[in-house]
Design an enzyme around this catalytic site. Structure first.
Site, PDB file in Angstrom:
ATOM      1  CE1 TYR A 121      -4.008  -1.946  -0.093  1.00  0.00           C
ATOM      2  CE2 TYR A 121      -2.785  -3.366   1.414  1.00  0.00           C
ATOM      3  CZ  TYR A 121      -3.849  -3.166   0.553  1.00  0.00           C
ATOM      4  OH  TYR A 121      -4.758  -4.169   0.328  1.00  0.00           O
ATOM      5  CG  PHE A 408     -10.815  -1.835  10.019  1.00  0.00           C
ATOM      6  CD1 PHE A 408     -10.581  -1.410   8.702  1.00  0.00           C
ATOM      7  CD2 PHE A 408     -10.087  -1.223  11.032  1.00  0.00           C
ATOM      8  CE1 PHE A 408      -9.670  -0.421   8.420  1.00  0.00           C
ATOM      9  CE2 PHE A 408      -9.172  -0.213  10.762  1.00  0.00           C
ATOM     10  CZ  PHE A 408      -8.962   0.182   9.455  1.00  0.00           C
TER      11      PHE A 408
END
Length: 408
Positions: A121, A408
């Site tokens: 990322y 999450f």
């Protein structure tokens, strides 16, 4: 090739989840899939299509996340995956670029994620914003320092987690603003935290709970499982700590003693704890905490002006920062940051820059634990005015250290 990208409909959920199953190599139970689907914001999903085939997917949880000095709406990026048959075709890049544009248009100044692979990322502007510790403690060598806090009014209560959900939520909500990186949990997230199916146990026993409370109410809790094993007739159980939250030092200490003193348990293993967890200071012999340091939360500054002006600063600062951003061009310019205890102001400027950095470095520093000085030494941040990086690093630093605490 280009692949059309759009949110999925509820009817396309099976194809969406199939991509995740292929990408992550797991198959959820019907109960898990139903829970996952219930927490999906369908208007915030994205799927890349190769004809009728869903080739890649991603989604977002709409969070309110704690940042230094307050809370901000945050895009919690999740469910990022590409079919093995469609790797190296630009699917992921297209999804990430589209998603960041959508986040910006929605008005969320930052995005955050947990990275399944830490190499991915950074190229989309995410910076390593929080770290964690995974550690093991030998319970027979876990004595506390003599000055460990105690409160005679506190008591430990053994409880069934689901029956005390309201109390657990009360503790979590009371402390969520105390640490950057933590986020408000929805009801569906609490269902996941307290899930106790066989898949959730990973070979250990049922979910268990200790609560620290006094006459006024609950002051902390611990959630854990025990894997009871024996060697040559001797107990050698492993306690796996899922969560431990407390509202004060005495409650923290009592809960840690509660998990360390469990009968038939010889070691406590905790995944993903904050790097400044109180247990790092409570052990009389700190070498008994065998730890592995890892990356936890990654943050992407989507709107530099709003993000920098919406957090607090630990020291006064007045610098011109030149931000490099190949993905979100609205960020790529010079910004004058002026901040002190009364607040912060961020304005675009044509003045000469005091320092220049990629947006990923800004994301890594945003929650207060960034390594700007180390990045300067590594040549990743450039300084044009002597002392500018140190001044910005000091201003953006924060205690306690950032940590989200739940994937999450």
């Amino acid at each position: 090739m280009t692949y059309p990208i759009r949110p999925i409909t509820e009817a396309e959920w099976p194809a969406f989840s199939d991509v995740l199953s292929e990408g992550f190599g797991w198959s959820g139970t019907p109960e898990q899939l139903a829970r996952w689907k219930a927490g999906t914001e369908f208007d915030r999903t994205l799927a890349a299509f190769d004809g009728p085939v869903v080739a890649g997917v991603t989604g977002i949880h709409s969070f309110t996340m704690t940042v230094p000095g307050g809370q901000l709406p945050t895009a919690g990026v999740t469910a990022v995956s590409v079919l093995p048959s469609h790797r190296r075709r630009g699917v992921l890049t297209s999804l990430m670029h589209r998603q960041l544009n959508d986040v910006y248009e929605r008005g969320e100044p930052i995005a955050a994620l947990y990275a399944s692979e830490s190499v991915i990322y950074g190229r989309f502007g995410y910076g390593r914003a929080a770290d964690d510790l995974t550690f093991r403690i030998d319970t027979h060598k876990s004595a506390f320092v003599r000055s460990a806090p105690q409160d005679p009014a506190l008591r430990l209560t053994v409880a069934k987690p689901a029956e005390r959900r309201t109390d657990l939520k009360q503790v979590y909500d009371a402390q969520v603003t105390s640490r950057p990186g933590q986020y408000e949990r929805s009801e569906n997230f609490w269902v996941g935290v307290l899930a106790d199916e066989e898949f959730d146990r990973h070979g250990a026993g049922q979910l268990r709970c200790l609560i620290a409370e006094d006459e006024r109410g609950v002051r902390g809790y611990a959630l854990f499982r025990v894997n009871p094993t024996w060697n040559d007739g001797l107990a050698d159980g492993e306690l796996r700590l899922n969560e431990l939250y407390a509202l004060d030092p005495a409650a923290h200490a009592l809960l840690w003693r509660g998990v360390l003193d469990r009968d038939l348990v010889t070691k406590v293993v905790a995944w993903g704890r904050p790097i400044d967890d109180p247990i790092t200071q409570l052990l009389a012999d700190p070498r008994q905490l065998h730890a592995r340091w890892g990356d936890e939360l990654w943050v992407r500054v989507v709107d530099v002006q709003r993000a920098l002006s919406s957090r607090a600063y630990a020291a006064p600062v007045d610098v011109v920062v030149e931000v490099g951003d190949d993905v979100c061009p609205w960020n790529a310019r010079r910004w004058r940051l002026t901040a002190d205890a009364s607040g912060a102001e961020v304005k675009p400027t044509e003045e000469e820059a005091d320092l220049a950095l990629p947006v990923a470095s800004l994301g890594g520093a945003y929650l207060g634990a960034g390594a700007l000085s180390a990045q300067l030494d590594a040549g990743l941040v450039r300084e044009h005015t002597a002392g500018a990086v140190r001044a910005l690093a000091a201003a953006m630093s924060w205690n306690p250290k950032p940590w989200a605490g739940n994937v999450f």
